[in-house]
Design a protein around this motif. Structure first.
Motif, PDB file in Angstrom:
ATOM      1  N   LEU A 111       0.824  -1.199   0.000  1.00  0.00           N
ATOM      2  CA  LEU A 111       0.000   0.000   0.000  1.00  0.00           C
ATOM      3  C   LEU A 111       0.866   1.260   0.000  1.00  0.00           C
ATOM      4  O   LEU A 111       0.583   2.222  -0.725  1.00  0.00           O
ATOM      5  CB  LEU A 111      -0.926  -0.010   1.217  1.00  0.00           C
ATOM      6  N   LEU A 112       1.942   1.271   0.775  1.00  0.00           N
ATOM      7  CA  LEU A 112       2.848   2.428   0.765  1.00  0.00           C
ATOM      8  C   LEU A 112       3.459   2.614  -0.614  1.00  0.00           C
ATOM      9  O   LEU A 112       3.666   3.748  -1.071  1.00  0.00           O
ATOM     10  CB  LEU A 112       3.943   2.243   1.812  1.00  0.00           C
ATOM     11  N   ASP A 113       3.739   1.509  -1.295  1.00  0.00           N
ATOM     12  CA  ASP A 113       4.315   1.598  -2.639  1.00  0.00           C
ATOM     13  C   ASP A 113       3.301   2.172  -3.627  1.00  0.00           C
ATOM     14  O   ASP A 113       3.655   2.923  -4.543  1.00  0.00           O
ATOM     15  CB  ASP A 113       4.783   0.221  -3.090  1.00  0.00           C
ATOM     16  N   VAL A 114       2.016   1.802  -3.459  1.00  0.00           N
ATOM     17  CA  VAL A 114       0.969   2.376  -4.322  1.00  0.00           C
ATOM     18  C   VAL A 114       0.923   3.891  -4.138  1.00  0.00           C
ATOM     19  O   VAL A 114       0.835   4.651  -5.125  1.00  0.00           O
ATOM     20  CB  VAL A 114      -0.398   1.741  -3.991  1.00  0.00           C
ATOM     21  N   ILE A 115       0.989   4.356  -2.890  1.00  0.00           N
ATOM     22  CA  ILE A 115       0.968   5.795  -2.625  1.00  0.00           C
ATOM     23  C   ILE A 115       2.204   6.456  -3.210  1.00  0.00           C
ATOM     24  O   ILE A 115       2.132   7.536  -3.829  1.00  0.00           O
ATOM     25  CB  ILE A 115       0.869   6.050  -1.114  1.00  0.00           C
TER      26      ILE A 115
END
Length: 593
Positions: free
Chosen positions: A421-425
């Motif tokens: 999820l952090l990578d998506v952001i």
């Protein structure tokens, strides 16, 4: 008689011989056998004397049976015309049937359609006048599914998708309405193979009922027809094997009962089909179902439930599709017209809809969240980061994480998708352009410490150790001047940094950043032990652990937690988005998508 008397005579002779020889014990052993033979002979004689009377009883029963079946009509002589013939849509009648359908759609909408034949010709059903709801009964093989298919096809051939829509609930494996789900009138089709999907359908139907109630209340209308051009299309809910719905989702049946009570004025109709109307359909629901259709049933009780007589119990199995219709005024025997080529009719109806320029209606409900989300559908720019599909219990929507409304916490155990999820952001912010593009910083654990990297607003990654050292040294000071891009700080594995006794310099920097409204901190932790809500994060993405106390402490509502199954507790990417007081289940997209 002679065959019965011969053993008796032989045993009598043997008894006399034994008595002559004074074999008393053996003689006594023959007595029960002799008595039994005598009883059999007397019973045989009695049956022969009553034989003629028994034949008369059988004849009377057969006559009564014929009278119950025929009802003045030979059901086997009723023409079994195909549905295409009733609708004048056979290939010999019209090689382009969509034109006939398109012409009929120019007429005023009506629920009065031909569905079969009876002794006097074409038999028609008018769901609005005879209903507004119908109860269909029949045993396996009696033709229930064929009747429902023909009825729905006839309604679709008579009404445009703007005037009539269907919701199909199939509780016998999904085969009954699979051929009809391509109809442009269909706004939902579910089966018992996915009870979650069925629950969503019933939730959506309940929401549609409330929407129509509000619409009529705002217009001070008594009936949906009073709304004129603003009237919503009539909605027909067709439930096959209703008794299975009652058994598998007993808490949801009240939704259909409520529609049966209020549907007449709201333009909502229910066609419920079951094998056993007696005991399976509540009295409240039957009280509002004025139209009863009974095909062949196994016993007279089921027939009497709908017709007030046992007629339908005597329909022979060799006549599938033969039924009795009770509309409250008369009971009529008729034979259902089966469609010969359902795909051809569906294609013709779809072509007529394209000719009329009908806009495909939106689905009344959607399938549940998928197990994996490779890519999200395109959505208008909303100022947030699209990161998941959001489930509101009826439909799915793209979920966004707002980066301008405070810090965001991502809480969950290892392997659930926090780093993803952090990578998506990170990818979303790095692709952003414009003067207001925020500066992006990443902090992640490497070995025993943390490494911080700065990504500038143009997406450039300097990747230099010097930049990381400078960040550690200067922290968040001086503050960016007014009007400069905001800072988004992504912190992975942040549990040690929230420890109030932590000695890492980043602990202080993180506390300062969490309190700075010019900085949005998105942090990932395994637990919320040291996280203060809502001071640290009013917006959270929580991956459930399966432990009720832990998940509710993290913010998952108890009712939502109860609705989760084992897959929801362990599936990577399955989480709950909590935005202040609201919560919704989500399936996060893969960073590679």
């Amino acid at each position: 008689m002679v065959a019965t008397a011969a053993p008796l005579v032989a045993q009598a002779i043997m008894l006399a011989v034994l008595l002559t020889m004074r074999r008393w014990l053996f003689a006594m052993m023959l007595v029960p056998s002799i008595i039994g033979c005598l009883a059999m002979m007397l019973a045989s004689a009695a049956r022969r004397r009553g034989g003629h009377a028994g034949d008369d009883d059988v004849a009377r029963d057969e006559a009564a049976r014929r009278e119950a079946i025929d009802d003045g009509t030979r059901l086997d002589l009723i023409d079994a015309m195909p549905l295409e013939g009733l609708l004048s849509l056979r290939p010999v009648d019209d090689d382009l049937p969509w034109r006939t359908i398109a012409r009929r759609w120019l007429e005023p909408a009506s629920l009065d359609v031909p569905v079969g034949m009876h002794a006097d010709g074409v038999f028609r059903l008018d769901l609005r006048r005879q209903g507004p709801h119908a109860l269909v009964a029949g045993t396996t093989g009696s033709g229930k599914s064929v009747l429902l298919q023909s009825w729905c096809l006839a309604l679709a051939c008579r009404n445009t998708p703007d005037a009539l829509r269907f919701v199909f609930l199939d509780f016998k494996g999904g085969t009954a309405f699979r051929a009809l789900e391509r109809l442009p009138h269909c706004v939902g089709n579910v089966c018992d193979l996915d009870l979650r999907h069925a629950t969503r359908a019933l939730n959506a139907i309940e929401a549609e009922l409330r929407r129509r109630e509000r619409l009529m209340a705002d217009a001070h209308a008594q009936d949906v027809t009073d709304l004129g051009a603003m009237a919503p299309p009539r909605l027909v809910i067709v439930a096959d094997e209703f008794h299975a719905l009652k058994d598998q989702l007993p808490d949801m049946v009240d939704r259909l009962v409520r529609i049966a009570s209020l549907g007449r004025a709201l333009g909502m109709h229910v066609i419920a089909c079951t094998q056993h109307p007696a005991g399976q359909v509540s009295s409240d629901m039957k009280a509002n179902m004025s139209l009863g259709i009974c095909l062949r049933v196994r016993d007279g009780v089921q027939s009497s439930e709908l017709l007030g007589s046992t007629k339908a119990a005597y329909i022979p199995p060799s006549l599938p599709g033969v039924a009795y219709c009770n509309d409250g005024a008369t009971v009529t025997s008729w034979r259902c017209a089966a469609a010969r080529d359902i795909p051809r009719l569906v294609d013709a109806i779809a072509a007529a809809a394209r000719f009329h320029g009908c806009i495909p209606p939106p689905a009344l409900f959607t399938a549940p969240l998928p197990r994996r989300m490779a890519a999200l559908p395109a959505t208008p720019v909303s100022g947030g980061v699209p990161f998941a599909l959001r489930d509101d219990g009826v439909t799915l929507h793209v979920a966004h994480l707002p980066l301008d409304r405070g810090n965001i916490g991502v809480i969950g155990r290892h392997g659930r998708g926090k780093t993803n999820l952090l990578d998506v952001i990170r990818r979303h912010v790095a692709r952003a352009t414009g003067d207001d593009t925020p500066t992006l910083r990443l902090t992640a654990r490497e070995g025993d410490g943390y490494v911080t990297t700065t990504l500038h607003g143009d997406g450039y990654d300097d990747g230099s150790p010097a930049g990381a050292d400078a960040f550690r040294t200067t922290g968040m000071s001086p503050a960016p001047p007014p009007g400069s891009p905001r800072l988004v700080w992504l912190v992975d594995d942040a549990d040690p940094l929230f420890d109030p006794f932590g000695d890492d310099p980043l602990c202080t920097e993180l506390r300062e950043a969490l309190a700075d409204h010019r900085v949005t901190v998105v942090f990932a932790t395994e637990t919320s032990r040291h996280v203060r809500v809502p001071e640290h994060c009013a917006i959270r993405v929580v991956f459930p652990t399966g432990d009720r106390a832990t998940d509710q402490m993290n913010g998952i509502p108890g009712e939502m937690w109860t609705s989760f199954d084992h897959d929801d507790m362990v599936l990577p990417g399955r989480a709950v988005l909590i935005d202040h007081a609201s919560a919704a289940a989500v399936q996060c997209v893969s960073a590679s998508g």
